[in-house]
Design a protein around this motif. Structure first.
Motif, short mmCIF file in Angstrom:
data_model
loop_
_atom_site.label_atom_id
_atom_site.label_comp_id
_atom_site.label_asym_id
_atom_site.label_seq_id
_atom_site.Cartn_x
_atom_site.Cartn_y
_atom_site.Cartn_z
N UNK A 45 0.82 -1.22 0.00
CA UNK A 45 0.00 0.00 0.00
C UNK A 45 0.85 1.27 0.00
N UNK A 46 2.16 1.12 0.15
CA UNK A 46 3.07 2.26 0.03
C UNK A 46 3.53 2.49 -1.40
N UNK A 47 3.23 1.54 -2.29
CA UNK A 47 3.70 1.65 -3.68
C UNK A 47 3.25 2.96 -4.34
N UNK A 48 1.95 3.36 -4.24
CA UNK A 48 1.57 4.62 -4.88
C UNK A 48 2.33 5.84 -4.35
N UNK A 49 2.58 5.85 -3.03
CA UNK A 49 3.33 6.95 -2.42
C UNK A 49 4.73 7.05 -3.03
N UNK A 50 5.38 5.90 -3.17
CA UNK A 50 6.74 5.88 -3.74
C UNK A 50 6.69 6.15 -5.24
N UNK A 51 5.82 5.46 -5.95
CA UNK A 51 5.78 5.53 -7.41
C UNK A 51 5.30 6.89 -7.91
N UNK A 52 4.20 7.36 -7.39
CA UNK A 52 3.58 8.58 -7.92
C UNK A 52 4.19 9.84 -7.32
N UNK A 53 4.50 9.80 -6.02
CA UNK A 53 4.96 11.03 -5.36
C UNK A 53 6.47 11.17 -5.28
N UNK A 54 7.20 10.08 -5.00
CA UNK A 54 8.62 10.20 -4.71
C UNK A 54 9.53 9.90 -5.90
N UNK A 55 9.12 9.05 -6.81
CA UNK A 55 10.01 8.67 -7.90
C UNK A 55 10.09 9.71 -9.00
N UNK A 56 8.98 10.35 -9.30
CA UNK A 56 8.96 11.31 -10.41
C UNK A 56 9.74 12.57 -10.05
N UNK A 57 10.42 13.14 -11.04
CA UNK A 57 11.09 14.43 -10.85
C UNK A 57 10.20 15.61 -11.25
N UNK A 60 1.08 21.17 -2.02
CA UNK A 60 0.22 22.23 -2.54
C UNK A 60 -0.34 21.91 -3.92
N UNK A 61 -0.26 20.65 -4.32
CA UNK A 61 -0.83 20.25 -5.60
C UNK A 61 -1.67 18.99 -5.41
N UNK A 62 -2.17 18.43 -6.49
CA UNK A 62 -3.27 17.46 -6.42
C UNK A 62 -2.84 16.00 -6.38
N UNK A 63 -1.57 15.73 -6.19
CA UNK A 63 -1.10 14.35 -6.33
C UNK A 63 -0.98 13.60 -5.01
N UNK A 64 -1.47 14.16 -3.93
CA UNK A 64 -1.31 13.54 -2.61
C UNK A 64 -2.56 12.85 -2.10
N UNK A 65 -3.69 12.99 -2.79
CA UNK A 65 -4.97 12.57 -2.22
C UNK A 65 -5.15 11.06 -2.20
N UNK A 66 -4.61 10.35 -3.17
CA UNK A 66 -4.73 8.90 -3.16
C UNK A 66 -3.75 8.27 -2.19
N UNK A 67 -2.49 8.64 -2.29
CA UNK A 67 -1.48 8.08 -1.39
C UNK A 67 -1.74 8.48 0.05
N UNK A 68 -2.28 9.69 0.26
CA UNK A 68 -2.60 10.14 1.61
C UNK A 68 -3.65 9.25 2.27
N UNK A 69 -4.67 8.85 1.52
CA UNK A 69 -5.70 7.96 2.06
C UNK A 69 -5.10 6.62 2.49
N UNK A 70 -4.20 6.08 1.68
CA UNK A 70 -3.57 4.80 2.01
C UNK A 70 -2.66 4.93 3.23
N UNK A 71 -2.00 6.08 3.38
CA UNK A 71 -1.15 6.30 4.55
C UNK A 71 -1.98 6.33 5.84
N UNK A 72 -3.16 6.93 5.78
CA UNK A 72 -4.04 6.93 6.95
C UNK A 72 -4.44 5.51 7.32
N UNK A 73 -4.78 4.72 6.32
CA UNK A 73 -5.18 3.33 6.59
C UNK A 73 -4.03 2.54 7.21
#
Length: 475
Positions: A300-312, A320-333
């Motif tokens: 469940x950490x894969x989206x956080x790493x793949x979408x948020x941390x790997x991209x430059x 302050x942008x829109x790419x945290x809402x999916x990974x944020x939900x998984x982090x809460x879980x």
């Protein structure tokens, strides 16, 4: 009887506190984002795009825009997001750009409902539910992202939390229905669904269901990317160019790099701005999402790493942008299920997790206080510029509704309720041009005004040092 009354009172107090926090969050976020739009600080990219898209949805049920790619096309040629239709009935009640900002704030904060239900299903205590709820309201990424205007990603938190709630309560039909909605958010939403499928398979040992969810998500992702590549402008895989060594292979080249050279991947992640982002996402949760020995949960950490941390692509690792809402939900879980596991392992660990949760809430409040402070500037700006903004709206209202317009970026949203609106540097013919006169808001202002005069435009009105309207005379 007395004990029952005390429990009811405690439960009522819990919901009153969370309701008050949610109301404050909604009032501030909706109010400031609407104020930002009304004062002309919302740009064409992306609020002007979505405002015009909803104008067309209201008019003909098609997600068309002219400003997104400097010509009439469907937004689905850029991002495949049928979920937008879910808000259309509410937009039709008050068809204005401000409606989208209010609905967006309501979407995000309503994720508090499945979050609290999920915490209760996971046997969290009332203080823990209260703490998680307050952290949700104070989570900096959920508030900060709303200030880059309206996006489909804001659906992710709400839908993912409902998926996880139905998964934990074993209401799998409802879970599958929500997963279907999740796939409709965007072409990359299957990443979240596939990881949930992996977790079902590996962590919950729901082999058939998890395998079905994973396979269906991957299939939908392939179909969505094919559709955009075949009928649209192509999937935006350029955001992962730092991993693609062979352009012909596309995403396959990216996965090859990840498997063959993990040290390179780590070097792309361990940079200053991404480390800061990592802390902003995990400090409010007391680092609980990482505190597990069960490797299956790490899927469940894969989206956080793949979408948020790997991209430059810098916006994908910013609160302050829109790419945290999916990974944020998984982090809460992950924080909640790890908390439950730690609570079972001894008194000292229970005390530790309570302190971690409390310190996380404190961090969330401190970080969000900086967000609130920075975004409260719109109140000051309103006091300074509301008269000019009102005069600008009156001036822009004089432009005929059926007239094509070219405009500076920050006035595009105000003009988006029309068939044709383009950026000022567009090559499209337009009967009117709108120029931002505020200092440093329009590049090469003098040259722009000179070019408009050469192209046959004459000024028909202006708000001094704010905005000017030009009409093409044909001479």
């Amino acid at each position: 009887m007395r004990a029952r009354l005390e429990r009811l009172t405690a439960r009522r107090r819990l919901w009153v506190l969370l309701g008050a926090a949610a109301f404050l969050w909604f009032s501030f976020t909706a109010g400031m984002t609407v104020l930002r739009y009304r004062l002309n600080y919302s740009p064409a990219y992306d609020f002007g795009i979505f405002s015009q898209m909803y104008y067309y949805l209201d008019k003909c049920l098609q997600p068309l825009t002219t400003v997104e790619r400097d010509g009439l096309l469907s937004h689905f040629a850029v991002h495949l997001s049928p979920i937008f239709y879910a808000l259309l009935p509410f937009y039709k009640l008050v068809p204005r750009p401000e409606t989208l900002l209010v609905l967006q704030a309501l979407l995000v904060i309503s994720g508090l409902i499945p979050l609290c239900l999920l915490a209760r299903a996971l046997k969290c205590t009332r203080p823990q539910i209260l703490c998680f709820g307050l952290v949700y309201c104070a989570y900096p990424a959920f508030m900060g992202g709303c200030f880059y205007d309206f996006h489909e990603n804001k659906f992710l938190t709400l839908i993912i939390l409902w998926v996880l709630y139905f998964m934990e309560t074993r209401r799998f039909k409802s879970m599958l229905a929500c997963l279907a909605l999740l796939l409709l958010v965007k072409e990359d939403a299957p990443v979240y669904a596939a990881c949930i499928g992996l977790y079902l398979f590996l962590g919950k040992r729901e082999y058939r269901l998890g395998g079905l969810v994973f396979a269906a998500s991957c299939l939908y992702f392939v179909m969505a990317v094919w559709y955009i590549n075949r009928f649209g402008d192509g999937a935006m895989i350029n955001r992962f160019d730092n991993y693609i060594s062979d352009k012909r292979l596309g995403l396959a080249s990216m996965f090859k790099t990840i498997l063959v050279n993990p040290a390179y991947v780590l070097s792309q992640i361990a940079v200053e701005d991404k480390i800061l982002f990592f802390l902003e996402m995990l400090l409010p949760l007391g680092f609980l999402p990482l505190m597990t020995k069960q490797w299956q949960r790490l899927t469940l950490l894969i989206p956080f790493v793949l979408i948020n941390l790997m991209s430059n692509y810098k916006y994908q690792h910013s609160i302050f942008f829109q790419y945290t809402y999916g990974s944020g939900a998984l982090l809460f879980y992950l924080a909640m299920i790890n908390l439950r596991s730690l609570n079972r392992t001894g008194l000292w660990r229970r005390a530790l997790t309570s302190r971690l949760l409390a310190s996380g809430l404190l961090c969330a409040l401190v970080i969000t206080a900086t967000v609130v402070s920075s975004k409260s500037k719109y109140i000051r700006l309103y006091g300074r510029y509301h008269e000019k903004a009102a005069q600008a709206r009156e001036l822009l209202a004089q432009i005929p509704e059926d007239a094509p317009v070219r405009s500076s970026t920050f006035f595009v949203p105000q003009l988006s309720m029309r068939d044709e609106i383009y950026l000022l540097d567009s090559g499209h013919e337009a009967g009117y041009a709108v120029v931002d006169l505020r200092a440093n808001y329009e590049k090469n202002l003098d040259q722009t005004l000179e070019q408009l005069e050469k192209d046959g435009y004459e000024e028909t009105g202006r708000v001094d040092r704010y905005v000017a309207v030009f009409e093409k005379t044909g001479r």
